[in-house]
Design an enzyme around this catalytic site. Structure first.
Site, PDB file in Angstrom:
ATOM      1  N   PHE A 111       0.819  -1.215   0.000  1.00  0.00           N
ATOM      2  CA  PHE A 111       0.000   0.000   0.000  1.00  0.00           C
ATOM      3  C   PHE A 111       0.850   1.260   0.000  1.00  0.00           C
ATOM      4  O   PHE A 111       0.400   2.332  -0.431  1.00  0.00           O
ATOM      5  CB  PHE A 111      -0.954  -0.007   1.200  1.00  0.00           C
ATOM      6  CG  PHE A 111      -0.384   0.463   2.503  1.00  0.00           C
ATOM      7  CD1 PHE A 111      -0.632   1.741   2.971  1.00  0.00           C
ATOM      8  CD2 PHE A 111       0.404  -0.376   3.287  1.00  0.00           C
ATOM      9  CE1 PHE A 111      -0.116   2.180   4.190  1.00  0.00           C
ATOM     10  CE2 PHE A 111       0.915   0.051   4.493  1.00  0.00           C
ATOM     11  CZ  PHE A 111       0.664   1.334   4.947  1.00  0.00           C
ATOM     12  N   LYS A 112       2.093   1.147   0.447  1.00  0.00           N
ATOM     13  CA  LYS A 112       2.965   2.328   0.480  1.00  0.00           C
ATOM     14  C   LYS A 112       3.184   2.920  -0.918  1.00  0.00           C
ATOM     15  O   LYS A 112       3.471   4.106  -1.060  1.00  0.00           O
ATOM     16  CB  LYS A 112       4.316   1.964   1.106  1.00  0.00           C
ATOM     17  CG  LYS A 112       4.258   1.240   2.448  1.00  0.00           C
ATOM     18  CD  LYS A 112       3.778   2.117   3.556  1.00  0.00           C
ATOM     19  CE  LYS A 112       3.653   1.373   4.879  1.00  0.00           C
ATOM     20  NZ  LYS A 112       4.904   1.029   5.518  1.00  0.00           N
ATOM     21  N   ASP A 113       3.045   2.078  -1.961  1.00  0.00           N
ATOM     22  CA  ASP A 113       3.231   2.575  -3.326  1.00  0.00           C
ATOM     23  C   ASP A 113       2.244   3.683  -3.671  1.00  0.00           C
ATOM     24  O   ASP A 113       2.564   4.597  -4.431  1.00  0.00           O
ATOM     25  CB  ASP A 113       3.051   1.437  -4.344  1.00  0.00           C
ATOM     26  CG  ASP A 113       4.219   0.466  -4.356  1.00  0.00           C
ATOM     27  OD1 ASP A 113       5.366   0.914  -4.175  1.00  0.00           O
ATOM     28  OD2 ASP A 113       3.982  -0.741  -4.549  1.00  0.00           O
TER      29      ASP A 113
END
Length: 465
Positions: A111-113
């Site tokens: 999800f950090k992307d």
């Protein structure tokens, strides 16, 4: 739009300065001076927008006066062109009114992307405009590092140094960082745990005298407001997908550093009709203990099968405290000093308000493995360990089955083969095609002791001229 520090003593800054500054000079975190609000009619008019179009609507208010809309649109379009799915964050139904929001369709499967592809392009934009170079120094418990490196590997004006706890991230997580062989990318495996890495990074922001002349540190972890801003978007996107704002929606969020769920809180403040926000934690459960028992005390960190949540000091909780205490910076500074000594206690009014805003649940490794198995047996859908914790927390705390519950899937299961195999899968889950040769790639990493001077010397000597 101006930004103020949670501790009340640092000067207010414009958006671009906040992006480059990281921690405020008083040790606090920057937040918007005011939270933008949208009417239900305006939110309803966004139904049917693409993710990129919605991102422009949500983010514009936060960058007002700093970035022209045409430039912001270009940044958003370029940031999400690297995602494998056209929906950017597609949803899968796993039960009655229960949904999984797949936040792992970006280049590093986490999800950090969603935030860091945007932040990398944003940094490049700001630095080129200012003809400035910065040093990024970040700590990761697994996923932030690879996403930050992927977002910044092609930035001409950035040297990036990522610290991860030695032998405490999964093999896939480590290799996603250490196999990026670029002149501006440096991985440091530091002997210690994530909190040791994070504390060293925070201390380095407070004293940057070790850097070469003309350089400053910039943050890519969730202390950087731009990351929170980018994450707010998918709460609106998911809510609109299940009928908001005409109907309420709930979210369950696997939570370590509190940034992701804080973005959900801001989405609610902006007008999204959120019924429940569920804090889902593993056995490193300081946030659950705080909400359930007013016990915000440090304990020994446990090494679990959900390593991205192996965190005992949730940095972004300070932003939430700032809101709970009606933006009283002096009180937040006092609370954070209390916590330095090992524990802090919320006032009765603030605890009551927190319990109105959040539910919480804790899940150990054995129970988490059972959830991975159960979800797969019931709908042949494989979740990673962090997402499994979110699913179970949702099921255990859910107040209203008529309200859609959306569980945030924070990582692809291929990143955590040990947990998946313990849940009964006979083979490691396959990596996507673009990453199928990951274990054949060359690695580059420096193993360093938990020694601030050693780490800072390494950073200073590896900055490009």
């Amino acid at each position: 739009m101006k930004y103020v520090s949670t501790r009340g003593q640092a000067p207010a800054l414009e958006f671009e300065d906040v992006v480059l500054t990281g921690l405020a000079s008083d040790g606090g975190l920057y937040v918007p001076e005011t939270i933008p609000e949208f009417s239900q009619e305006e939110i309803a008019s966004w139904a049917g927008l693409s993710y990129q179009e919605l991102a422009l609507k949500v983010m514009s208010s936060f960058v007002a006066g700093s970035i022209p809309e045409a430039d912001l649109k270009d940044l958003i379009d370029r940031s999400y062109s690297t995602f494998r799915h056209q929906a950017i964050v597609p949803m899968v139904q796993t039960g009655h009114n229960e949904w999984i929001l797949e936040l792992f369709q970006g280049p590093t499967l986490a999800f950090k992307d969603v935030a860091l592809q945007f932040l990398g392009n944003l940094l490049d934009y700001v630095l080129k405009k200012r003809d400035q170079k910065v040093v990024i120094m970040g700590a990761t418990s697994g996923d932030t590092g690879s996403a930050a490196i992927e977002g910044c590997r092609h930035c001409d004006n950035v040297d990036i140094f990522i610290l991860h706890p030695y032998q405490r991230v999964s093999d896939v997580q480590r290799r996603q960082m250490t196999t990026v062989i670029e002149n501006n990318v440096h991985n440091i495996a530091m002997k210690g745990n994530f909190d040791d890495c994070q504390n060293l990074v925070k201390a380095s922001f407070a004293d940057q005298s070790f850097l070469p002349e003309g350089r400053q540190l910039a943050a890519v972890n969730s202390i950087n407001w731009a990351r929170i801003m980018a994450q707010i978007v998918y709460y609106f996107y998911a809510g609109l997908s299940v009928g908001s704002p005409a109907r309420k929606v709930s979210f369950s969020v696997p939570t370590g550093n509190f940034g992701d769920i804080f973005a959900g809180y801001i989405a609610k403040r902006m007008g999204l009709p959120v019924d429940q926000l569920v804090i889902a934690t593993n056995s490193n459960d300081i946030l659950h203990r705080c909400i359930s028992n007013n016990d915000h005390s440090k304990k020994a960190l446990e090494h679990t099968l959900s390593p991205s949540m192996d965190i005992m000091m949730s940095s972004n909780f300070e932003r939430m405290l700032f809101e709970l205490y009606d933006r009283d910076g002096a009180k937040i500074a006092e609370l954070m000093e209390d916590f330095k000594s090992g524990s802090m206690t919320l006032g009765e009014a603030q605890l009551s308000k927190a319990r109105e805003l959040f539910s919480s649940y804790r899940l150990g490794d054995d129970e988490m493995i059972d959830v991975i198995r159960d979800v797969f047996e019931n709908c042949e859908y494989l979740v990673d360990p962090h997402t499994a914790i979110g699913v179970e927390a949702a099921r255990k705390t859910r107040r209203n089955n008529d309200v859609p519950m959306i569980c945030l899937a924070t990582a692809h299961p291929a990143k955590f083969p040990e947990a998946v195999k313990k849940a009964g899968q006979k083979e490691d889950p396959a990596l996507p095609h673009h990453m199928s040769d990951l274990f054949d790639r060359e690695e580059k990493c420096e193993i360093l002791d938990h020694d601030a001077q050693v780490v800072r010397d390494f950073v200073a000597s590896n900055c490009r001229a």
